[in-house]
Write a protein that holds these residues in place. Structure first.
Motif, PDB file in Angstrom:
ATOM      1  N   LEU A  99      -1.275  -3.852 -14.546  1.00 22.24           N
ATOM      2  CA  LEU A  99      -2.263  -3.617 -13.492  1.00 22.24           C
ATOM      3  C   LEU A  99      -1.986  -4.490 -12.267  1.00 22.24           C
ATOM      4  CD1 LEU A  99      -5.480  -3.261 -15.647  1.00 22.24           C
ATOM      5  CD2 LEU A  99      -4.257  -1.456 -14.426  1.00 22.24           C
ATOM      6  N   THR A 100      -1.500  -5.710 -12.503  1.00 22.25           N
ATOM      7  CA  THR A 100      -1.139  -6.575 -11.380  1.00 22.25           C
ATOM      8  C   THR A 100       0.033  -5.982 -10.609  1.00 22.25           C
ATOM      9  OG1 THR A 100      -1.894  -8.508 -12.605  1.00 22.25           O
ATOM     10  CG2 THR A 100      -0.433  -8.911 -10.745  1.00 22.25           C
ATOM     11  N   LEU A 101       1.030  -5.495 -11.328  1.00 21.67           N
ATOM     12  CA  LEU A 101       2.176  -4.850 -10.691  1.00 21.67           C
ATOM     13  C   LEU A 101       1.736  -3.608  -9.921  1.00 21.67           C
ATOM     14  CD1 LEU A 101       5.258  -4.947 -10.405  1.00 21.67           C
ATOM     15  CD2 LEU A 101       5.375  -3.504 -12.438  1.00 21.67           C
ATOM     16  N   LEU A 102       0.817  -2.853 -10.494  1.00 22.57           N
ATOM     17  CA  LEU A 102       0.287  -1.675  -9.834  1.00 22.57           C
ATOM     18  C   LEU A 102      -0.456  -2.046  -8.549  1.00 22.57           C
ATOM     19  CD1 LEU A 102       0.228   1.361 -10.453  1.00 22.57           C
ATOM     20  CD2 LEU A 102      -1.982   0.992 -11.522  1.00 22.57           C
ATOM     21  N   ALA A 103      -1.255  -3.109  -8.599  1.00 23.07           N
ATOM     22  CA  ALA A 103      -1.988  -3.568  -7.413  1.00 23.07           C
ATOM     23  C   ALA A 103      -1.029  -4.018  -6.314  1.00 23.07           C
ATOM     24  CB  ALA A 103      -2.940  -4.697  -7.791  1.00 23.07           C
ATOM     25  N   VAL A 104       0.040  -4.699  -6.696  1.00 21.75           N
ATOM     26  CA  VAL A 104       1.042  -5.118  -5.702  1.00 21.75           C
ATOM     27  C   VAL A 104       1.722  -3.890  -5.093  1.00 21.75           C
ATOM     28  CG1 VAL A 104       3.264  -6.297  -5.432  1.00 21.75           C
ATOM     29  CG2 VAL A 104       1.416  -7.385  -6.711  1.00 21.75           C
ATOM     30  N   GLY A 105       2.018  -2.902  -5.907  1.00 23.83           N
ATOM     31  CA  GLY A 105       2.623  -1.665  -5.401  1.00 23.83           C
ATOM     32  C   GLY A 105       1.707  -0.930  -4.435  1.00 23.83           C
ATOM     33  N   TYR A 106       0.424  -0.876  -4.772  1.00 20.86           N
ATOM     34  CA  TYR A 106      -0.538  -0.248  -3.858  1.00 20.86           C
ATOM     35  C   TYR A 106      -0.632  -1.034  -2.548  1.00 20.86           C
ATOM     36  CZ  TYR A 106      -2.494   2.935  -7.390  1.00 20.86           C
ATOM     37  OH  TYR A 106      -2.694   3.920  -8.319  1.00 20.86           O
ATOM     38  N   ALA A 107      -0.595  -2.355  -2.630  1.00 24.66           N
ATOM     39  CA  ALA A 107      -0.629  -3.175  -1.407  1.00 24.66           C
ATOM     40  C   ALA A 107       0.607  -2.917  -0.552  1.00 24.66           C
ATOM     41  CB  ALA A 107      -0.738  -4.656  -1.767  1.00 24.66           C
ATOM     42  N   ALA A 108       1.768  -2.819  -1.196  1.00 26.88           N
ATOM     43  CA  ALA A 108       2.996  -2.516  -0.452  1.00 26.88           C
ATOM     44  C   ALA A 108       2.903  -1.137   0.193  1.00 26.88           C
ATOM     45  CB  ALA A 108       4.206  -2.587  -1.384  1.00 26.88           C
ATOM     46  N   THR A 109       2.316  -0.187  -0.520  1.00 29.24           N
ATOM     47  CA  THR A 109       2.119   1.150   0.037  1.00 29.24           C
ATOM     48  C   THR A 109       1.232   1.098   1.269  1.00 29.24           C
ATOM     49  OG1 THR A 109       2.366   2.184  -2.126  1.00 29.24           O
ATOM     50  CG2 THR A 109       1.202   3.454  -0.456  1.00 29.24           C
ATOM     51  N   ALA A 110       0.124   0.379   1.179  1.00 32.73           N
ATOM     52  CA  ALA A 110      -0.807   0.296   2.304  1.00 32.73           C
ATOM     53  C   ALA A 110      -0.151  -0.360   3.516  1.00 32.73           C
ATOM     54  CB  ALA A 110      -2.062  -0.468   1.892  1.00 32.73           C
ATOM     55  N   VAL A 111       0.560  -1.460   3.295  1.00 30.11           N
ATOM     56  CA  VAL A 111       1.221  -2.155   4.412  1.00 30.11           C
ATOM     57  C   VAL A 111       2.299  -1.262   5.031  1.00 30.11           C
ATOM     58  CG1 VAL A 111       2.726  -4.104   4.985  1.00 30.11           C
ATOM     59  CG2 VAL A 111       0.692  -4.461   3.586  1.00 30.11           C
ATOM     60  N   HIS A 112       3.090  -0.613   4.190  1.00 33.72           N
ATOM     61  CA  HIS A 112       4.132   0.282   4.686  1.00 33.72           C
ATOM     62  C   HIS A 112       3.529   1.408   5.521  1.00 33.72           C
ATOM     63  CE1 HIS A 112       6.680   3.949   4.098  1.00 33.72           C
ATOM     64  NE2 HIS A 112       7.531   3.136   4.683  1.00 33.72           N
ATOM     65  N   GLN A 113       2.438   1.986   5.058  1.00 36.69           N
ATOM     66  CA  GLN A 113       1.819   3.088   5.787  1.00 36.69           C
ATOM     67  C   GLN A 113       1.241   2.631   7.130  1.00 36.69           C
ATOM     68  OE1 GLN A 113       2.007   6.259   5.242  1.00 36.69           O
ATOM     69  NE2 GLN A 113       3.047   6.065   3.290  1.00 36.69           N
ATOM     70  N   VAL A 114       0.664   1.439   7.172  1.00 32.02           N
ATOM     71  CA  VAL A 114       0.135   0.925   8.439  1.00 32.02           C
ATOM     72  C   VAL A 114       1.278   0.689   9.432  1.00 32.02           C
ATOM     73  CG1 VAL A 114      -0.961  -1.074   9.525  1.00 32.02           C
ATOM     74  CG2 VAL A 114      -1.991  -0.043   7.510  1.00 32.02           C
ATOM     75  N   ILE A 115       2.366   0.105   8.960  1.00 33.35           N
ATOM     76  CA  ILE A 115       3.516  -0.137   9.844  1.00 33.35           C
ATOM     77  C   ILE A 115       4.112   1.188  10.315  1.00 33.35           C
ATOM     78  CG2 ILE A 115       5.874  -1.046   9.926  1.00 33.35           C
ATOM     79  CD1 ILE A 115       4.854  -3.300   8.045  1.00 33.35           C
ATOM     80  N   TRP A 116       4.291   2.113   9.402  1.00 33.39           N
ATOM     81  CA  TRP A 116       4.867   3.407   9.748  1.00 33.39           C
ATOM     82  C   TRP A 116       3.935   4.168  10.693  1.00 33.39           C
ATOM     83  CZ3 TRP A 116       9.601   5.029   9.365  1.00 33.39           C
ATOM     84  CH2 TRP A 116       9.882   6.383   9.493  1.00 33.39           C
ATOM     85  N   GLY A 117       2.638   4.125  10.423  1.00 32.31           N
ATOM     86  CA  GLY A 117       1.673   4.789  11.299  1.00 32.31           C
ATOM     87  C   GLY A 117       1.655   4.184  12.687  1.00 32.31           C
ATOM     88  N   SER A 118       1.764   2.868  12.768  1.00 39.40           N
ATOM     89  CA  SER A 118       1.815   2.215  14.083  1.00 39.40           C
ATOM     90  C   SER A 118       3.071   2.619  14.839  1.00 39.40           C
ATOM     91  CB  SER A 118       1.785   0.698  13.918  1.00 39.40           C
ATOM     92  OG  SER A 118       0.590   0.300  13.289  1.00 39.40           O
TER      93      SER A 118
END
Length: 120
Positions: free
Chosen positions: A5-24
């Protein structure tokens, strides 16, 4: 099991950061307003799924989070398919571009599987 679950949470955080950068990048570098909005919505969905992963498998097993994970799975598959279809890049560059969509896809798939098969 908590490490998953910790690994999953880190993956979701990486997804969110990547999407914000890509969206910007989409928002500021061209007429990609719709793509930028999609990236920000996907980032919000990934953040919500991250909070569910931190809360535990019981929350991921709700219908809402399984549906959100399914949306992230479809987004990851679509982005990988588009990148592969327009693959006029060298294989090394294509592989580096596919890293984040693949991480996004595997995290969403993991969250969906945990939610689907969790038994209290």
């Amino acid at each position: 099991r908590t490490w998953l679950l910790t690994l999953l949470a880190v993956g979701y955080a990486a997804t969110a950061v990547h999407q914000v950068i890509w969206g910007s990048a989409c928002l500021f570098t061209g007429p990609f307003t719709l793509g930028a909005l999609r990236c920000f919505v996907v980032a919000a969905v990934a953040h919500v799924c991250q909070t569910a992963a931190v809360a535990g498998p019981k929350r991921l097993s709700s219908e809402t989070y399984r549906t959100l994970n399914l949306a992230l799975i479809l987004d990851g598959v679509a982005r990988i398919a588009i990148l592969v279809a327009t693959a006029d890049k060298p294989p090394a560059l294509l592989a580096s571009v596919l890293v984040f969509p693949a991480v996004d896809l595997f995290c969403a798939l993991g969250g969906w599987l945990i939610g689907k098969y969790y038994k209290p």
